[in-house]
Design an enzyme around this catalytic site. Structure first.
Site, PDB file in Angstrom:
ATOM      1  N   HIS A 121       0.823  -1.225   0.000  1.00  0.00           N
ATOM      2  CA  HIS A 121       0.000   0.000   0.000  1.00  0.00           C
ATOM      3  C   HIS A 121       0.853   1.270   0.000  1.00  0.00           C
ATOM      4  O   HIS A 121       0.340   2.366  -0.234  1.00  0.00           O
ATOM      5  CB  HIS A 121      -0.928   0.040   1.218  1.00  0.00           C
ATOM      6  CG  HIS A 121      -1.926  -1.079   1.259  1.00  0.00           C
ATOM      7  ND1 HIS A 121      -2.729  -1.409   0.197  1.00  0.00           N
ATOM      8  CD2 HIS A 121      -2.249  -1.952   2.250  1.00  0.00           C
ATOM      9  CE1 HIS A 121      -3.513  -2.430   0.529  1.00  0.00           C
ATOM     10  NE2 HIS A 121      -3.226  -2.787   1.762  1.00  0.00           N
ATOM     11  N   ASP A 157      -2.341 -10.464  -2.375  1.00  0.00           N
ATOM     12  CA  ASP A 157      -2.887 -10.019  -1.097  1.00  0.00           C
ATOM     13  C   ASP A 157      -4.352  -9.651  -1.361  1.00  0.00           C
ATOM     14  O   ASP A 157      -4.683  -9.159  -2.443  1.00  0.00           O
ATOM     15  CB  ASP A 157      -2.088  -8.791  -0.624  1.00  0.00           C
ATOM     16  CG  ASP A 157      -2.532  -8.274   0.728  1.00  0.00           C
ATOM     17  OD1 ASP A 157      -1.781  -8.460   1.706  1.00  0.00           O
ATOM     18  OD2 ASP A 157      -3.624  -7.664   0.808  1.00  0.00           O
ATOM     19  N   HIS A 159      -6.104  -7.324  -0.448  1.00  0.00           N
ATOM     20  CA  HIS A 159      -6.355  -5.887  -0.646  1.00  0.00           C
ATOM     21  C   HIS A 159      -5.635  -5.402  -1.902  1.00  0.00           C
ATOM     22  O   HIS A 159      -4.614  -5.963  -2.301  1.00  0.00           O
ATOM     23  CB  HIS A 159      -5.885  -5.099   0.583  1.00  0.00           C
ATOM     24  CG  HIS A 159      -6.531  -5.570   1.857  1.00  0.00           C
ATOM     25  ND1 HIS A 159      -5.895  -6.423   2.728  1.00  0.00           N
ATOM     26  CD2 HIS A 159      -7.767  -5.331   2.359  1.00  0.00           C
ATOM     27  CE1 HIS A 159      -6.724  -6.690   3.742  1.00  0.00           C
ATOM     28  NE2 HIS A 159      -7.857  -6.049   3.539  1.00  0.00           N
ATOM     29  N   ASP A 249      -4.063 -13.050   3.301  1.00  0.00           N
ATOM     30  CA  ASP A 249      -5.308 -12.540   3.889  1.00  0.00           C
ATOM     31  C   ASP A 249      -6.527 -12.760   3.000  1.00  0.00           C
ATOM     32  O   ASP A 249      -7.634 -12.356   3.345  1.00  0.00           O
ATOM     33  CB  ASP A 249      -5.181 -11.072   4.325  1.00  0.00           C
ATOM     34  CG  ASP A 249      -4.538 -10.191   3.288  1.00  0.00           C
ATOM     35  OD1 ASP A 249      -4.287 -10.659   2.158  1.00  0.00           O
ATOM     36  OD2 ASP A 249      -4.290  -9.003   3.604  1.00  0.00           O
TER      37      ASP A 249
HETATM   38 ZN    ZN Z   1      -3.911  -7.209   2.726  1.00  0.00          ZN
END
Ligand code: ZN
Length: 355
Positions: A121, A157, A159, A249
């Site tokens: 991120h 991931d 996200h 995740d």
């Molecule tokens: Zn994540």
């Protein structure tokens, strides 16, 4: 704690999900589990300021360093810099660079940087979602500076890898891809939505590929994303190196994810990644650890990913995910129960009461 604020009604709140326990568990599963004889461990090192500046702005690095030495604090709404954590952040970044160097130097074909916090991120000058330095981007920059011209990043991931997307958005020397749940933007530090219409711009137009999947996508969703999107992209782009942002995740038991992937799905990801690397880049893959917040299950998902990558014939049984998705049979299951009890319902009466 997870994604919400601690509840005042729970008197024993869980510790923050992004902590050392998850990495310790991953490390011990790899050390003690069935892959131990397949793995060689290297040591990390601290990234230098100059290395960090290949991706991150000098002023941003100074802000992170100053906050760390001043006792820590929130750098954005989602991300906290710990007291004296600057050295630890440099260790995570330097270890990712060491992993990349090991592959670029020909010491190994595959290397995995088992580091925290995650990095995908983090943008050039913005911390976000527990991430301060973007390890995948640092590895990609090192590869480009070592003479390679086409790098494919694959981020699974759960996200959106918005930081990696942002860093390379206007460039075509790094083709960025991200498979993630449909979560959209989440505030000032994360304006990117992760939708399919974020495709890159300028020289990079067409070189950013988002693969948002509906909640509950499961093993088949990830396998299909690889087979139907990532594989044809790799065929067209002909990368010289694959850099993977490897999170767990998306697992069925993760507090921060809703994608229901099991060990079987992670193993399939590893197999497909190895096949792509064999086909296009002499098997060369650098992986960096991203999220994965169930400290009991994420290590098994990492193990399964590596079993897939290495192509081991023996597979570790899944300790948790024994239930396949059978929601398509829900109507029939309830009807069976109702049928079995139909006669007795008509005769139900209150039982005898004790005097
Ligand atoms: Zn994540």
């Amino acid at each position: 704690m997870h994604e919400t604020k601690p509840s005042p009604w729970i008197d024993a709140p869980e510790p923050h999900t992004e902590g050392p326990a998850r990495l310790r568990a991953m490390h011990s599963v790899l050390r003690n589990g069935p892959l131990t004889s397949h793995l060689a461990w290297g040591t990390g090192r601290l990234a230098t300021e100059a290395e960090l500046q290949t991706v991150h702005d000098a002023e941003y690095l100074a802000a992170v360093r100053d906050l760390s030495s001043a006792g820590g604090g929130w750098i954005t709404g989602t991300t906290r810099v710990g007291a004296d954590s600057y050295t630890a952040l440099r260790a995570a970044a330097g270890t990712a660079l060491e992993a990349a160097a090991a592959v670029l130097d020909g010491q190994t074909r595959m290397a995995y940087a088992l580091v925290r916090p995650p990095g995908h991120h983090a943008q050039s000058a913005v911390a976000d979602g527990y991430c301060m330095f973007n390890h995948a981007a640092l590895a990609a920059e090192l590869a480009l500076r070592s003479g390679l011209e086409r790098i494919l990043t694959v981020d699974w991931d759960v996200h959106h890898g918005n930081g990696t997307q942002d860093i390379f958005y206007r460039r075509r020397d790094v083709l960025t891809t991200s498979i993630h749940m449909n979560h959209g933007a989440w505030g000032p530090s994360h304006p990117q939505t992760g939708w399919v219409d974020e495709t890159g711009s300028g020289d990079g137009a067409g070189y950013n590929v988002n693969i948002p999947l509906p909640l509950g996508a499961g093993d088949s969703g990830y396998v299909r994303a690889f087979d139907e999107i990532i594989a044809p992209l790799a065929q067209a782009y002909q990368p010289q190196l694959i850099i993977a942002a490897s999170g767990q995740d998306a697992s069925a038991f993760d507090p921060n994810g809703r994608h229901n992937v099991t060990m079987s799905g992670f193993r399939a990801i590893g197999q497909r990644l190895a096949a792509l690397a064999d086909e296009h880049c002499q098997g060369r893959i650098v992986l960096v650890q991203e999220g994965g917040y169930n400290p009991s299950y994420a290590p098994y998902c990492l193990l399964a990913t590596l079993e897939g990558l290495l192509g081991t014939t023996e597979v570790t049984p899944d300790p948790l995910a024994y239930v396949p998705d059978q929601t398509s049979g829900l109507t029939e299951a309830l009807a069976d129960v109702a049928d079995a009890h139909h006669q007795s319902w008509a005769a139900l009466r209150p039982g005898p009461t004790e005097n």
